[in-house]
Enzyme design. Structure first.
Site, PDB file in Angstrom:
ATOM      1  N   ASP A 167     -12.938   0.275   0.379  1.00 34.77           N
ATOM      2  CA  ASP A 167     -13.637   1.513  -0.002  1.00 34.77           C
ATOM      3  C   ASP A 167     -13.537   1.688  -1.522  1.00 34.77           C
ATOM      4  O   ASP A 167     -13.038   0.805  -2.230  1.00 34.77           O
ATOM      5  CB  ASP A 167     -13.073   2.726   0.761  1.00 34.77           C
ATOM      6  CG  ASP A 167     -11.650   3.065   0.334  1.00 34.77           C
ATOM      7  OD1 ASP A 167     -11.065   2.313  -0.474  1.00 34.77           O
ATOM      8  OD2 ASP A 167     -11.124   4.094   0.793  1.00 34.77           O
ATOM      9  N   GLU A 185     -11.981   7.852  10.129  1.00 35.04           N
ATOM     10  CA  GLU A 185     -12.676   7.161   9.037  1.00 35.04           C
ATOM     11  C   GLU A 185     -14.028   7.813   8.749  1.00 35.04           C
ATOM     12  O   GLU A 185     -14.431   7.931   7.600  1.00 35.04           O
ATOM     13  CB  GLU A 185     -12.863   5.672   9.364  1.00 35.04           C
ATOM     14  CG  GLU A 185     -11.565   4.868   9.368  1.00 35.04           C
ATOM     15  CD  GLU A 185     -10.869   4.863   8.015  1.00 35.04           C
ATOM     16  OE1 GLU A 185     -11.520   5.134   6.994  1.00 35.04           O
ATOM     17  OE2 GLU A 185      -9.654   4.606   7.982  1.00 35.04           O
ATOM     18  N   TYR A 212     -17.161  -1.448   6.235  1.00 35.93           N
ATOM     19  CA  TYR A 212     -15.895  -0.788   5.913  1.00 35.93           C
ATOM     20  C   TYR A 212     -15.234  -0.218   7.171  1.00 35.93           C
ATOM     21  O   TYR A 212     -14.056  -0.477   7.447  1.00 35.93           O
ATOM     22  CB  TYR A 212     -16.111   0.329   4.876  1.00 35.93           C
ATOM     23  CG  TYR A 212     -14.908   1.207   4.800  1.00 35.93           C
ATOM     24  CD1 TYR A 212     -13.788   0.808   4.075  1.00 35.93           C
ATOM     25  CD2 TYR A 212     -14.836   2.393   5.535  1.00 35.93           C
ATOM     26  CE1 TYR A 212     -12.644   1.577   4.057  1.00 35.93           C
ATOM     27  CE2 TYR A 212     -13.693   3.171   5.535  1.00 35.93           C
ATOM     28  CZ  TYR A 212     -12.601   2.759   4.792  1.00 35.93           C
ATOM     29  OH  TYR A 212     -11.463   3.504   4.796  1.00 35.93           O
TER      30      TYR A 212
END
Ligand code: SF4
Length: 364
Positions: free
Chosen positions: A135, A34, A117
């Site tokens: 996102d 990520e 996130y």
């Protein structure tokens, strides 16, 4: 199960790209992927991720990396600050959590480099927790699908988007649901020219139904426009000239000539106030007469209505004002003053020759 999630997950199971980080549910490697995917294209991340996972399979392994090693590990990805934050996070995990990435949502969020996130992605993908991971791709998909026209970064849009996802979420496969939404945004619901013909949830997409798939999401909050009622004076100065003042050095349009006034952005409520403030600004005395007309003008977010008054200067301080002809092409009139000459009936007639009395006595 909501129909949206069923259709989306069926599509994801069929169409998803085979990416190396999708073959693991190790929270550390999900975290690494990520972070790498922030601001970097999937293709650039692929090889870097495989290499990194082999070299640093645990937070403790990366926690021990020095700066040179960190740079080598992150080569090809750029934005090295992300890598340093990831290492800070790995060090916190090594020091405070016995080297294991915590599965508690609040603890995750307390780690360096982990925001809402990333927390949502790790918690849902690695730990099956029903947290959202929103996102830019996900925002775009949902803003279009739900026809949300508020600017996507506004608090109102964020609330609506989060509520819409929560209402459609598959709580049995929260990680796949989040990834499916991201994948839809990445390969079908593209920023420009979305491929709606391939979209599994096209049937009830509001943007598509109303032809707004390319105009949503709206990205910017338009600043509210400000209305300004400004005033200027058309004061004859003899031989076809009118009085003007030169815009001061350092100001916008410095050196240009402007009709006598307080500036296009200064709201002047009424004529009495105008007379008084002109006197203060130019140390001269004025008589302000009828309104001859008005000119509309926009300056950034200001919508200006400039009221043009007939009038005269009854006492003029030396050096404050100059006389210039509206029809003299060599005079650097401001755009706004030219607009006045062009559009206000009588603006030229008023500048016909009349002689201005010479300065007399003390200051006005
Ligand atoms: S139908 Fe088109 S605009 Fe709507 S979600 Fe699917 S791809 Fe996006």
């Amino acid at each position: 199960l909501p129909r949206f999630a069923t259709l989306l997950l069926q599509w994801y199971d069929r169409e998803r790209r085979d990416l190396p980080w999708r073959r693991t549910r190790d929270p550390w490697l999900i975290w690494v992927s990520e972070v790498m995917l922030q601001q970097t294209r999937v293709e650039a991340v692929r090889a870097a991720f495989v290499r990194f996972a082999a070299d640093y399979p645990t937070p403790a392994a990366f926690a021990a990396a020095g700066d040179d090693e960190l740079h080598a590990a992150w080569r090809g990805l750029g934005y090295y600050r992300r890598a340093r934050l990831l290492r800070d996070g790995a060090r916190a995990v090594a020091a405070l959590h016995a080297g294991r990435v915590p599965d508690d949502a609040a603890t995750l969020l307390s780690l360096p480099g982990i925001g809402e996130y990333t927390r949502g992605a790790i918690a849902s993908i690695a730990f099956d927790q029903p947290l959202l991971a929103i996102d830019g791709n996900v925002e775009r998909v949902i803003a279009r699908h739900r026809g949300i026209s508020a600017p996507v970064r506004s608090a109102a849009a964020r609330r609506q988007i989060a509520a819409a996802i929560a209402a459609r979420q598959d709580r049995r496969r929260p990680g796949d649901f989040n990834q499916a939404l991201m994948e839809l945004g990445a390969i079908v619901c593209l920023p420009r020219a979305p491929r709606c013909g391939l979209c599994p949830v096209a049937a009830d997409c509001r943007a598509r139904r109303s032809g707004r798939q390319e105009s949503l999401p709206s990205l910017r909050r338009r600043p509210a426009s400000v209305l300004v009622a400004a005033r200027v004076l058309l004061a004859p100065a003899g031989r076809g000239a009118v009085l003007a003042h030169r815009i001061a050095a350092g100001a916008v349009n410095a050196g240009q000539l402007e009709l006598v006034g307080l500036g296009a952005l200064v709201h002047v409520a009424d004529v009495a106030v105008f007379v008084q403030r002109l006197r203060q600004a130019f140390h001269s005395r004025f008589q302000v007469g009828d309104e001859l007309g008005s000119v509309r003008h926009s300056i950034t977010r200001h919508r200006v209505v400039l009221r043009v008054h007939a009038g005269e200067c009854t006492w003029r301080a030396p050096h404050e004002l100059v006389a210039a002809r509206p029809d003299d092409a060599g005079v650097p009139w401001s755009t706004l003053s030219r607009k006045v000459f062009d559009r206000v009936a009588g603006a030229r007639r008023l500048s016909s020759p009349t002689l201005l009395p010479p300065p007399t006595g003390g200051r006005g």
